[in-house]
Design a protein around this motif. Structure first.
Motif, PDB file in Angstrom:
ATOM      1  N   LEU A   8       0.824  -1.208   0.000  1.00  0.00           N
ATOM      2  CA  LEU A   8       0.000   0.000   0.000  1.00  0.00           C
ATOM      3  C   LEU A   8       0.861   1.263   0.000  1.00  0.00           C
ATOM      4  CD1 LEU A   8      -2.823  -1.059   2.482  1.00  0.00           C
ATOM      5  CD2 LEU A   8      -3.042  -0.683   0.016  1.00  0.00           C
ATOM      6  N   THR A   9       1.981   1.213   0.710  1.00  0.00           N
ATOM      7  CA  THR A   9       2.891   2.358   0.724  1.00  0.00           C
ATOM      8  C   THR A   9       3.482   2.599  -0.658  1.00  0.00           C
ATOM      9  OG1 THR A   9       3.452   1.941   3.042  1.00  0.00           O
ATOM     10  CG2 THR A   9       4.955   3.340   1.799  1.00  0.00           C
ATOM     11  N   ALA A  10       3.887   1.518  -1.335  1.00  0.00           N
ATOM     12  CA  ALA A  10       4.449   1.655  -2.684  1.00  0.00           C
ATOM     13  C   ALA A  10       3.409   2.215  -3.651  1.00  0.00           C
ATOM     14  CB  ALA A  10       4.962   0.304  -3.173  1.00  0.00           C
ATOM     15  N   LEU A  11       2.160   1.739  -3.541  1.00  0.00           N
ATOM     16  CA  LEU A  11       1.096   2.233  -4.419  1.00  0.00           C
ATOM     17  C   LEU A  11       0.880   3.730  -4.225  1.00  0.00           C
ATOM     18  CD1 LEU A  11      -1.190   1.533  -6.438  1.00  0.00           C
ATOM     19  CD2 LEU A  11      -2.674   1.155  -4.442  1.00  0.00           C
ATOM     20  N   ALA A  12       0.813   4.153  -2.968  1.00  0.00           N
ATOM     21  CA  ALA A  12       0.607   5.574  -2.685  1.00  0.00           C
ATOM     22  C   ALA A  12       1.826   6.401  -3.088  1.00  0.00           C
ATOM     23  CB  ALA A  12       0.307   5.769  -1.204  1.00  0.00           C
ATOM     24  N   THR A  13       3.019   5.895  -2.755  1.00  0.00           N
ATOM     25  CA  THR A  13       4.245   6.657  -2.946  1.00  0.00           C
ATOM     26  C   THR A  13       4.591   6.859  -4.412  1.00  0.00           C
ATOM     27  OG1 THR A  13       5.143   5.905  -0.826  1.00  0.00           O
ATOM     28  CG2 THR A  13       6.726   6.690  -2.456  1.00  0.00           C
ATOM     29  N   TYR A  14       4.410   5.832  -5.216  1.00  0.00           N
ATOM     30  CA  TYR A  14       4.909   5.883  -6.589  1.00  0.00           C
ATOM     31  C   TYR A  14       3.815   6.017  -7.645  1.00  0.00           C
ATOM     32  CZ  TYR A  14       9.223   4.528  -4.331  1.00  0.00           C
ATOM     33  OH  TYR A  14      10.326   4.511  -3.510  1.00  0.00           O
ATOM     34  N   GLU A  52      -5.035   9.417   5.463  1.00  0.00           N
ATOM     35  CA  GLU A  52      -6.170   9.033   6.292  1.00  0.00           C
ATOM     36  C   GLU A  52      -7.017   7.960   5.601  1.00  0.00           C
ATOM     37  OE1 GLU A  52      -7.134  10.459   9.607  1.00  0.00           O
ATOM     38  OE2 GLU A  52      -4.970  10.569   9.280  1.00  0.00           O
ATOM     39  N   GLY A  53      -7.280   8.157   4.302  1.00  0.00           N
ATOM     40  CA  GLY A  53      -8.130   7.224   3.583  1.00  0.00           C
ATOM     41  C   GLY A  53      -7.515   5.844   3.462  1.00  0.00           C
ATOM     42  N   ILE A  54      -6.256   5.775   3.044  1.00  0.00           N
ATOM     43  CA  ILE A  54      -5.611   4.458   2.867  1.00  0.00           C
ATOM     44  C   ILE A  54      -5.383   3.783   4.213  1.00  0.00           C
ATOM     45  CG2 ILE A  54      -3.487   3.327   2.105  1.00  0.00           C
ATOM     46  CD1 ILE A  54      -3.392   5.189  -0.233  1.00  0.00           C
ATOM     47  N   SER A  55      -5.064   4.544   5.248  1.00  0.00           N
ATOM     48  CA  SER A  55      -4.878   3.947   6.577  1.00  0.00           C
ATOM     49  C   SER A  55      -6.167   3.303   7.078  1.00  0.00           C
ATOM     50  CB  SER A  55      -4.400   5.007   7.571  1.00  0.00           C
ATOM     51  OG  SER A  55      -3.111   5.476   7.229  1.00  0.00           O
ATOM     52  N   ARG A  56      -7.309   3.941   6.806  1.00  0.00           N
ATOM     53  CA  ARG A  56      -8.583   3.361   7.221  1.00  0.00           C
ATOM     54  C   ARG A  56      -8.928   2.128   6.383  1.00  0.00           C
ATOM     55  NH1 ARG A  56     -11.412   6.726  10.636  1.00  0.00           N
ATOM     56  NH2 ARG A  56     -10.593   8.860  10.791  1.00  0.00           N
ATOM     57  N   LEU A  57      -8.699   2.224   5.066  1.00  0.00           N
ATOM     58  CA  LEU A  57      -8.982   1.073   4.207  1.00  0.00           C
ATOM     59  C   LEU A  57      -8.072  -0.104   4.539  1.00  0.00           C
ATOM     60  CD1 LEU A  57      -9.501   2.817   0.739  1.00  0.00           C
ATOM     61  CD2 LEU A  57     -11.242   1.690   2.141  1.00  0.00           C
ATOM     62  N   GLY A  58      -6.805   0.205   4.834  1.00  0.00           N
ATOM     63  CA  GLY A  58      -5.857  -0.851   5.183  1.00  0.00           C
ATOM     64  C   GLY A  58      -5.937  -1.295   6.619  1.00  0.00           C
ATOM     65  N   TYR A  68      -2.346   2.472  14.881  1.00  0.00           N
ATOM     66  CA  TYR A  68      -1.839   3.840  14.957  1.00  0.00           C
ATOM     67  C   TYR A  68      -0.362   3.957  14.567  1.00  0.00           C
ATOM     68  CZ  TYR A  68      -0.237   8.301  16.687  1.00  0.00           C
ATOM     69  OH  TYR A  68       0.360   9.531  16.770  1.00  0.00           O
ATOM     70  N   PRO A  69       0.543   3.091  15.038  1.00  0.00           N
ATOM     71  CA  PRO A  69       1.957   3.265  14.661  1.00  0.00           C
ATOM     72  C   PRO A  69       2.196   3.195  13.154  1.00  0.00           C
ATOM     73  CG  PRO A  69       1.769   1.806  16.551  1.00  0.00           C
ATOM     74  CD  PRO A  69       0.372   2.009  16.033  1.00  0.00           C
ATOM     75  N   GLU A  70       1.509   2.272  12.466  1.00  0.00           N
ATOM     76  CA  GLU A  70       1.669   2.167  11.012  1.00  0.00           C
ATOM     77  C   GLU A  70       0.952   3.316  10.302  1.00  0.00           C
ATOM     78  OE1 GLU A  70       0.908  -0.617  12.952  1.00  0.00           O
ATOM     79  OE2 GLU A  70       3.078  -0.988  12.892  1.00  0.00           O
ATOM     80  N   HIS A  71      -0.198   3.739  10.841  1.00  0.00           N
ATOM     81  CA  HIS A  71      -0.913   4.895  10.295  1.00  0.00           C
ATOM     82  C   HIS A  71      -0.022   6.130  10.326  1.00  0.00           C
ATOM     83  CE1 HIS A  71      -4.464   7.923  11.037  1.00  0.00           C
ATOM     84  NE2 HIS A  71      -3.798   8.203   9.940  1.00  0.00           N
ATOM     85  N   THR A  72       0.643   6.359  11.442  1.00  0.00           N
ATOM     86  CA  THR A  72       1.519   7.512  11.585  1.00  0.00           C
ATOM     87  C   THR A  72       2.693   7.433  10.621  1.00  0.00           C
ATOM     88  OG1 THR A  72       0.921   7.819  13.897  1.00  0.00           O
ATOM     89  CG2 THR A  72       3.038   8.720  13.207  1.00  0.00           C
ATOM     90  N   LEU A  73       3.333   6.269  10.565  1.00  0.00           N
ATOM     91  CA  LEU A  73       4.460   6.098   9.645  1.00  0.00           C
ATOM     92  C   LEU A  73       4.022   6.334   8.207  1.00  0.00           C
ATOM     93  CD1 LEU A  73       7.312   5.179   8.835  1.00  0.00           C
ATOM     94  CD2 LEU A  73       6.466   2.816   8.931  1.00  0.00           C
ATOM     95  N   PHE A  74       2.895   5.763   7.817  1.00  0.00           N
ATOM     96  CA  PHE A  74       2.413   5.910   6.450  1.00  0.00           C
ATOM     97  C   PHE A  74       2.156   7.378   6.119  1.00  0.00           C
ATOM     98  CE2 PHE A  74      -1.014   6.070   3.316  1.00  0.00           C
ATOM     99  CZ  PHE A  74      -0.515   5.239   2.329  1.00  0.00           C
ATOM    100  N   THR A  75       1.496   8.083   7.022  1.00  0.00           N
ATOM    101  CA  THR A  75       1.168   9.488   6.786  1.00  0.00           C
ATOM    102  C   THR A  75       2.420  10.338   6.670  1.00  0.00           C
ATOM    103  OG1 THR A  75      -0.916   9.210   7.987  1.00  0.00           O
ATOM    104  CG2 THR A  75      -0.141  11.458   7.664  1.00  0.00           C
TER     105      THR A  75
END
Length: 343
Positions: free
Chosen positions: A75-81, A253-259, A263-270
């Motif tokens: 999910l991080t790769a999809l959002a990032t790239y 916020e959207g991808i963190s909720r879908l995924g 909280y720790p991964e939500h924060t890192l992702f954001t």
């Protein structure tokens, strides 16, 4: 906690350092053009030193720790790239259509994920720092490999990208210094031992902002006349960067909720999709697209706005954590002996 606070203070201090370097370079170039040209002639050496420092400080062995969380990485790769570069290009092209070189510079700034200071803000917001450390080398490799692709997609027209120039640039200016830096990293770690080498790494990390500041001063000293000619256009960069950061927050916020991230991964992702890697992109772009000061200046202006944004974002995420903990405490308040902590 003290280390995290130090990282955040240093990150915020980079904004002051860069502002001072812009002012110094502009003053030197405007008042003493010959001195500005002399400083400009040192750009290549400073650029090489910056690239080597950036690669020397990367902890490549952290990648091994990431394989246990493939869903997060995907999910991080999809959002990032995919999502973030598309959002960045849409914003830059809409707001800076009349200034194509600034548009290219801002798009390059938007497309590259951070590989350093986002981790300090992640730690302060109680995010997953171990997983974040594993993202650093992944992000470093990903953005370098995709840089030629993005440049052809987003910079076609405003700048002339000759066939093979990006590949040659990456080979001679970045892959070769990376090989030297990685060999030095692991060779010195073996020779010095973990504790002494750790101190050396921290000194190298602290040297990076000063190398960036020197490079920025040289850029502005050598190109202040061109930059001043287009000074009115830079007013559009600030709202464009603000809109970008607002969009990445909503995306996080959207991808963190879908995924269903904790909280720790939500924060890192954001944090990871908000923070950008302007130092490396500045270095790559100066080598791949020489003689384009407006593109470089757009990258630097974006970097100046980033640190205050990350500080605000940390407070927003910390507030979410506190509210969630209060709700959990209220729900568990009627159960004797229950001392639940959500995050």
């Amino acid at each position: 906690m003290l280390t995290a606070l130090g990282n955040a203070v240093r990150a915020s201090g980079v904004s002051v350092l860069l502002t001072a370097s812009i002012a110094a370079g502009a003053a030197i170039g405007h008042l003493r053009p010959a001195a500005g040209e002399l400083l400009g002639s040192q750009v290549d050496a400073t650029l090489l030193a910056l690239v080597t420092l950036l690669f020397f400080g990367v902890r490549f062995d952290a990648v091994v720790r990431a394989w246990g969380n493939l869903r997060f990485l995907a999910l991080t790769a999809l959002a990032t790239y995919v999502f973030v570069p598309a959002i960045g290009y849409a914003i830059a092209s809409a707001m800076l259509a009349a200034h194509p070189l600034l548009m290219v510079g801002l798009t390059i700034y938007f497309m590259a994920p951070c590989t350093d200071w986002f981790l300090g803000f992640t730690r302060l917001a109680h995010g997953n720092v171990a997983l974040g450390a594993a993202l650093i080398p992944i992000n470093m490799a990903g953005q370098l490999l995709l840089y030629p692709v993005y440049l052809r997609l987003f910079a076609h027209g405003p700048v002339e990208v000759q066939a093979g120039i990006v590949g040659d640039t990456l080979l001679h200016w970045f892959l070769a210094p990376m090989a030297v830096a990685v060999l030095a990293h692991y060779g010195l770690r073996r020779l010095m031992g973990a504790e002494r080498f750790g101190r050396l790494l921290r000194r190298a990390d602290r040297a990076v902002p000063w190398a960036i500041a020197l490079l920025v001063m040289e850029i502005f000293a050598a190109n202040i006349a061109v930059i001043l000619e287009y000074r009115a256009a830079f007013a559009w960069i600030l709202p464009a960067v603000f809109i970008f950061f607002a969009c990445t927050f909503l995306l996080g916020e959207g991808i963190s909720r879908l995924g269903r991230f904790a909280y720790p991964e939500h924060t890192l992702f954001t944090m990871s999709i908000a923070a950008r890697n302007a130092p490396l992109m500045l270095a790559v772009t100066m080598a791949a697209l020489p003689g384009e000061p407006l593109i470089y200046a757009a990258l630097v202006i974006g970097m100046l706005v980033e640190f205050p944004h990350l500080a605000v974002l940390r407070r927003v995420l910390a507030g979410q954590r506190q509210r969630a903990n209060r709700r959990a405490a209220q729900e568990a308040g009627h159960r004797p002996g229950n001392n639940l902590t959500v995050f």
